[in-house]
Design a protein around this motif. Structure first.
Motif, PDB file in Angstrom:
ATOM      1  N   LEU A  85     -16.287  19.543  53.265  1.00  0.00           N
ATOM      2  CA  LEU A  85     -17.332  18.539  53.444  1.00  0.00           C
ATOM      3  C   LEU A  85     -18.699  19.076  53.041  1.00  0.00           C
ATOM      4  CD1 LEU A  85     -16.226  16.904  56.819  1.00  0.00           C
ATOM      5  CD2 LEU A  85     -16.457  15.746  54.611  1.00  0.00           C
ATOM      6  N   ALA A  86     -18.976  20.318  53.428  1.00  0.00           N
ATOM      7  CA  ALA A  86     -20.274  20.911  53.110  1.00  0.00           C
ATOM      8  C   ALA A  86     -20.468  21.027  51.601  1.00  0.00           C
ATOM      9  CB  ALA A  86     -20.390  22.281  53.779  1.00  0.00           C
ATOM     10  N   PHE A  87     -19.452  21.504  50.898  1.00  0.00           N
ATOM     11  CA  PHE A  87     -19.578  21.641  49.441  1.00  0.00           C
ATOM     12  C   PHE A  87     -19.640  20.280  48.765  1.00  0.00           C
ATOM     13  CE2 PHE A  87     -17.697  25.901  50.339  1.00  0.00           C
ATOM     14  CZ  PHE A  87     -18.723  26.660  49.801  1.00  0.00           C
ATOM     15  N   GLY A  88     -18.892  19.308  49.279  1.00  0.00           N
ATOM     16  CA  GLY A  88     -18.946  17.964  48.711  1.00  0.00           C
ATOM     17  C   GLY A  88     -20.305  17.321  48.903  1.00  0.00           C
ATOM     18  N   ALA A  89     -20.850  17.445  50.105  1.00  0.00           N
ATOM     19  CA  ALA A  89     -22.168  16.883  50.393  1.00  0.00           C
ATOM     20  C   ALA A  89     -23.235  17.551  49.540  1.00  0.00           C
ATOM     21  CB  ALA A  89     -22.494  17.051  51.876  1.00  0.00           C
ATOM     22  N   LEU A  90     -23.095  18.872  49.338  1.00  0.00           N
ATOM     23  CA  LEU A  90     -24.085  19.603  48.536  1.00  0.00           C
ATOM     24  C   LEU A  90     -24.132  19.068  47.111  1.00  0.00           C
ATOM     25  CD1 LEU A  90     -26.096  21.933  48.252  1.00  0.00           C
ATOM     26  CD2 LEU A  90     -24.156  23.435  47.719  1.00  0.00           C
ATOM     27  N   VAL A  91     -22.960  18.825  46.524  1.00  0.00           N
ATOM     28  CA  VAL A  91     -22.914  18.306  45.154  1.00  0.00           C
ATOM     29  C   VAL A  91     -23.629  16.961  45.062  1.00  0.00           C
ATOM     30  CG1 VAL A  91     -21.380  17.364  43.386  1.00  0.00           C
ATOM     31  CG2 VAL A  91     -20.818  19.533  44.483  1.00  0.00           C
ATOM     32  N   LEU A  92     -23.321  16.058  45.996  1.00  0.00           N
ATOM     33  CA  LEU A  92     -23.920  14.723  45.932  1.00  0.00           C
ATOM     34  C   LEU A  92     -25.420  14.765  46.210  1.00  0.00           C
ATOM     35  CD1 LEU A  92     -21.271  12.356  47.560  1.00  0.00           C
ATOM     36  CD2 LEU A  92     -21.619  12.956  45.164  1.00  0.00           C
ATOM     37  N   LEU A  93     -25.844  15.606  47.131  1.00  0.00           N
ATOM     38  CA  LEU A  93     -27.271  15.691  47.445  1.00  0.00           C
ATOM     39  C   LEU A  93     -28.055  16.251  46.256  1.00  0.00           C
ATOM     40  CD1 LEU A  93     -27.158  16.933  51.147  1.00  0.00           C
ATOM     41  CD2 LEU A  93     -27.874  14.685  50.330  1.00  0.00           C
ATOM     42  N   VAL A  94     -27.458  17.182  45.521  1.00  0.00           N
ATOM     43  CA  VAL A  94     -28.116  17.695  44.317  1.00  0.00           C
ATOM     44  C   VAL A  94     -28.297  16.570  43.302  1.00  0.00           C
ATOM     45  CG1 VAL A  94     -27.804  19.176  42.300  1.00  0.00           C
ATOM     46  CG2 VAL A  94     -27.366  20.082  44.590  1.00  0.00           C
ATOM     47  N   VAL A  95     -27.272  15.736  43.136  1.00  0.00           N
ATOM     48  CA  VAL A  95     -27.369  14.614  42.196  1.00  0.00           C
ATOM     49  C   VAL A  95     -28.415  13.606  42.673  1.00  0.00           C
ATOM     50  CG1 VAL A  95     -26.105  12.717  41.110  1.00  0.00           C
ATOM     51  CG2 VAL A  95     -24.976  14.916  41.469  1.00  0.00           C
ATOM     52  N   VAL A  96     -28.476  13.380  43.997  1.00  0.00           N
ATOM     53  CA  VAL A  96     -29.500  12.479  44.543  1.00  0.00           C
ATOM     54  C   VAL A  96     -30.890  12.963  44.169  1.00  0.00           C
ATOM     55  CG1 VAL A  96     -30.611  11.735  46.692  1.00  0.00           C
ATOM     56  CG2 VAL A  96     -28.136  11.565  46.453  1.00  0.00           C
ATOM     57  N   VAL A  97     -31.120  14.265  44.299  1.00  0.00           N
ATOM     58  CA  VAL A  97     -32.427  14.837  43.959  1.00  0.00           C
ATOM     59  C   VAL A  97     -32.701  14.699  42.460  1.00  0.00           C
ATOM     60  CG1 VAL A  97     -33.782  16.968  43.875  1.00  0.00           C
ATOM     61  CG2 VAL A  97     -32.414  16.440  45.900  1.00  0.00           C
ATOM     62  N   GLY A 136     -13.092  17.729  44.333  1.00  0.00           N
ATOM     63  CA  GLY A 136     -12.334  16.606  44.872  1.00  0.00           C
ATOM     64  C   GLY A 136     -13.129  15.688  45.773  1.00  0.00           C
ATOM     65  N   THR A 137     -14.215  16.202  46.364  1.00  0.00           N
ATOM     66  CA  THR A 137     -15.001  15.373  47.270  1.00  0.00           C
ATOM     67  C   THR A 137     -16.348  14.979  46.686  1.00  0.00           C
ATOM     68  OG1 THR A 137     -13.954  16.557  49.107  1.00  0.00           O
ATOM     69  CG2 THR A 137     -15.853  15.211  49.646  1.00  0.00           C
ATOM     70  N   GLY A 138     -16.918  15.823  45.849  1.00  0.00           N
ATOM     71  CA  GLY A 138     -18.222  15.532  45.264  1.00  0.00           C
ATOM     72  C   GLY A 138     -18.139  14.965  43.861  1.00  0.00           C
ATOM     73  N   LEU A 139     -17.718  15.809  42.905  1.00  0.00           N
ATOM     74  CA  LEU A 139     -17.679  15.393  41.509  1.00  0.00           C
ATOM     75  C   LEU A 139     -16.743  14.209  41.278  1.00  0.00           C
ATOM     76  CD1 LEU A 139     -18.578  15.939  38.595  1.00  0.00           C
ATOM     77  CD2 LEU A 139     -16.642  17.530  38.402  1.00  0.00           C
ATOM     78  N   ALA A 140     -15.622  14.184  42.019  1.00  0.00           N
ATOM     79  CA  ALA A 140     -14.654  13.093  41.827  1.00  0.00           C
ATOM     80  C   ALA A 140     -15.293  11.739  42.102  1.00  0.00           C
ATOM     81  CB  ALA A 140     -13.445  13.306  42.734  1.00  0.00           C
ATOM     82  N   PHE A 141     -16.187  11.687  43.103  1.00  0.00           N
ATOM     83  CA  PHE A 141     -16.866  10.417  43.367  1.00  0.00           C
ATOM     84  C   PHE A 141     -17.682   9.961  42.168  1.00  0.00           C
ATOM     85  CE2 PHE A 141     -21.227   9.033  44.194  1.00  0.00           C
ATOM     86  CZ  PHE A 141     -20.971   7.684  44.372  1.00  0.00           C
ATOM     87  N   LEU A 142     -18.411  10.904  41.565  1.00  0.00           N
ATOM     88  CA  LEU A 142     -19.244  10.543  40.429  1.00  0.00           C
ATOM     89  C   LEU A 142     -18.388  10.042  39.267  1.00  0.00           C
ATOM     90  CD1 LEU A 142     -21.698  13.583  40.526  1.00  0.00           C
ATOM     91  CD2 LEU A 142     -22.062  11.284  41.433  1.00  0.00           C
ATOM     92  N   ILE A 143     -17.241  10.669  39.052  1.00  0.00           N
ATOM     93  CA  ILE A 143     -16.344  10.221  37.989  1.00  0.00           C
ATOM     94  C   ILE A 143     -15.816   8.828  38.298  1.00  0.00           C
ATOM     95  CG2 ILE A 143     -14.152  10.642  36.818  1.00  0.00           C
ATOM     96  CD1 ILE A 143     -14.592  13.627  37.245  1.00  0.00           C
ATOM     97  N   GLN A 144     -15.377   8.640  39.538  1.00  0.00           N
ATOM     98  CA  GLN A 144     -14.800   7.343  39.892  1.00  0.00           C
ATOM     99  C   GLN A 144     -15.825   6.222  39.834  1.00  0.00           C
ATOM    100  OE1 GLN A 144     -13.897   6.330  43.861  1.00  0.00           O
ATOM    101  NE2 GLN A 144     -11.982   5.309  43.336  1.00  0.00           N
ATOM    102  N   TYR A 145     -17.033   6.507  40.292  1.00  0.00           N
ATOM    103  CA  TYR A 145     -18.086   5.496  40.253  1.00  0.00           C
ATOM    104  C   TYR A 145     -18.328   5.054  38.812  1.00  0.00           C
ATOM    105  CZ  TYR A 145     -22.634   3.328  41.252  1.00  0.00           C
ATOM    106  OH  TYR A 145     -23.679   2.454  41.369  1.00  0.00           O
ATOM    107  N   GLY A 146     -18.330   6.022  37.879  1.00  0.00           N
ATOM    108  CA  GLY A 146     -18.502   5.683  36.475  1.00  0.00           C
ATOM    109  C   GLY A 146     -17.345   4.860  35.946  1.00  0.00           C
ATOM    110  N   LEU A 147     -16.128   5.184  36.377  1.00  0.00           N
ATOM    111  CA  LEU A 147     -14.951   4.430  35.934  1.00  0.00           C
ATOM    112  C   LEU A 147     -14.992   2.990  36.431  1.00  0.00           C
ATOM    113  CD1 LEU A 147     -12.065   7.035  36.412  1.00  0.00           C
ATOM    114  CD2 LEU A 147     -12.938   6.138  34.244  1.00  0.00           C
ATOM    115  N   VAL A 148     -15.346   2.816  37.697  1.00  0.00           N
ATOM    116  CA  VAL A 148     -15.423   1.463  38.257  1.00  0.00           C
ATOM    117  C   VAL A 148     -16.445   0.630  37.493  1.00  0.00           C
ATOM    118  CG1 VAL A 148     -16.075   0.109  40.288  1.00  0.00           C
ATOM    119  CG2 VAL A 148     -14.648   2.140  40.549  1.00  0.00           C
ATOM    120  N   ALA A 149     -17.582   1.255  37.164  1.00  0.00           N
ATOM    121  CA  ALA A 149     -18.624   0.527  36.443  1.00  0.00           C
ATOM    122  C   ALA A 149     -18.208   0.202  35.015  1.00  0.00           C
ATOM    123  CB  ALA A 149     -19.915   1.355  36.439  1.00  0.00           C
ATOM    124  N   GLU A 150     -17.415   1.095  34.402  1.00  0.00           N
ATOM    125  CA  GLU A 150     -17.080   0.931  32.989  1.00  0.00           C
ATOM    126  C   GLU A 150     -15.844   0.075  32.751  1.00  0.00           C
ATOM    127  OE1 GLU A 150     -16.076   3.762  29.088  1.00  0.00           O
ATOM    128  OE2 GLU A 150     -16.804   4.642  30.963  1.00  0.00           O
TER     129      GLU A 150
END
Length: 361
Positions: free
Chosen positions: A97-109, A281-295
């Motif tokens: 969870l910590a590593f997943g949250a870190l990835v997403l928070l970096v992207v938020v910034v 699996g928890t951070g980057l995968a979300f970004l990939i999936q979000y792009g797939l859903v949009a595309e």
């Protein structure tokens, strides 16, 4: 696993992993949360209907990103098995969870987005974080102490079945068709086949299996809760997912020291498994999936759900040398067929709300 993780839509669901507003995942293990809004265009945001931001990997064809997402979430259960060989289940869950949250928070910034400010939204996200991340991730980690990663991956695929069963009770607008009811029955018949019910469940650890199924059920509960409480919230998936994973990390940071002692060491392989499952699996995968859903739209994107247990089984057998009897793959196919039926669309011309329990991994 799944999805895992951050944020996905209910209609694109799933995993294992991984996963806010979200998962995944998946699919279910991703722990991503569901949304209750629909999109008028395939390039619209699943939550707000606004144009979705371009995904980081948009330069690559969507089939390649789809394959990467399937692999990442499919390997989630192998990562859990490896990680819990060096860390207590709660410690491993906290790490992912910590590593997943870190990835997403970096992207938020980097994107200069803001986390939600409303106390009401944070309160609902706290509940979502528990049911979509902290609880199911912990249950799957505990389950793999006594059951193979292959079985855990198959149990994760039951999330759409739980979601359909619960949505009939909790969501008045979800009226089950005969096809969906048949899918529900077929899916649970598949579960019994996987477990070898005719043999009295011989050779199956019922406690571990119940934990894995409980994790899958937790995803369904979380999706329904999000659908009832956070529909139409004017925040991006990235913002909501980041906040949710941050809250889940805090929850585990509070609970873990109460039930575990500090690890005597930090073995490299289990530590890398936690980093990989969290960051990928928890951070980057979300970004990939979000792009797939949009595309390509949620309907096509959610098909990743059906590849996750297949990859999880292959990884467990090939890399962990787990035993596989005939009833496991046969039962898994029956489960996936039932899940597909429960997610089948009505034949009317109107758009329906995303169904609770659709996986993100």
């Amino acid at each position: 696993m799944s999805t895992a993780t951050g944020a996905a839509t209910a209609s694109s669901a799933t995993t294992n992993s991984s996963t806010t507003i979200t998962t995944a995942s998946p699919t279910a293990d991703t722990g991503t949360t569901a949304t209750a809004t629909t999109t008028a265009r395939s390039d619209a945001s699943p939550r707000t209907g606004a144009a979705a931001p371009k995904s980081p990997g948009r330069a690559f064809g969507w089939p390649l990103r789809f394959a990467v997402l399937s692999l990442v979430w499919g390997f989630s259960f192998l990562f859990i098995k490896v990680g819990t060989q060096g860390f207590a289940p709660l410690q491993f869950t906290l790490g992912r969870l910590a590593f997943g949250a870190l990835v997403l928070l970096v992207v938020v910034v980097l994107k200069r987005e803001r986390l939600p400010r409303s106390p009401r939204v944070w309160a609902h996200l706290t509940v979502a974080a528990f049911f979509l991340n902290a609880l199911p991730f912990s249950l799957f980690a505990y389950s793999e102490l006594t059951i193979p990663s292959t079985l855990a991956g198959i149990c994760n695929a039951t999330s759409p079945l739980w979601g359909m069963a619960l949505s009939v009770i909790a969501l008045a607008e979800d009226r089950p068709s005969r096809r969906r009811v048949a899918g529900l029955g077929l899916g649970f018949l598949g579960v019994l086949t996987v477990l070898g019910a005719w043999q009295g469940f011989a050779g199956t650890d019922l406690t571990g299996t119940a934990m894995a199924l409980g994790g899958s059920l937790s995803y369904a509960i979380g999706w329904i809760y999000v659908r009832r409480t956070l529909a139409g919230v004017p925040h991006s998936h990235l913002s909501m997912s980041s906040a949710q994973l941050l809250l889940a990390t805090v929850q585990m940071a509070v609970v873990t020291p109460l039930f575990t002692t500090a690890p005597a060491g930090y073995p490299v392989i289990p530590l890398l498994a936690a980093i990989a499952l969290g960051a990928l699996g928890t951070g980057l995968a979300f970004l990939i999936q979000y792009g797939l859903v949009a595309e390509i739209g949620p309907t096509t994107a959610q098909m990743v759900t059906y590849f996750v247990p297949v990859i999880a089984t292959a990884a467990g057998v090939a890399l962990l040398h787990e035993q596989l009897s005939w009833n496991t793959p046969v039962g898994a196919l029956v489960v996936l067929a039932g899940a597909a039926l429960t997610q089948s669309k009505p034949r009317t011309g109107t758009r329906s709300l995303p169904r609770a329990g659709a996986t993100t991994h």
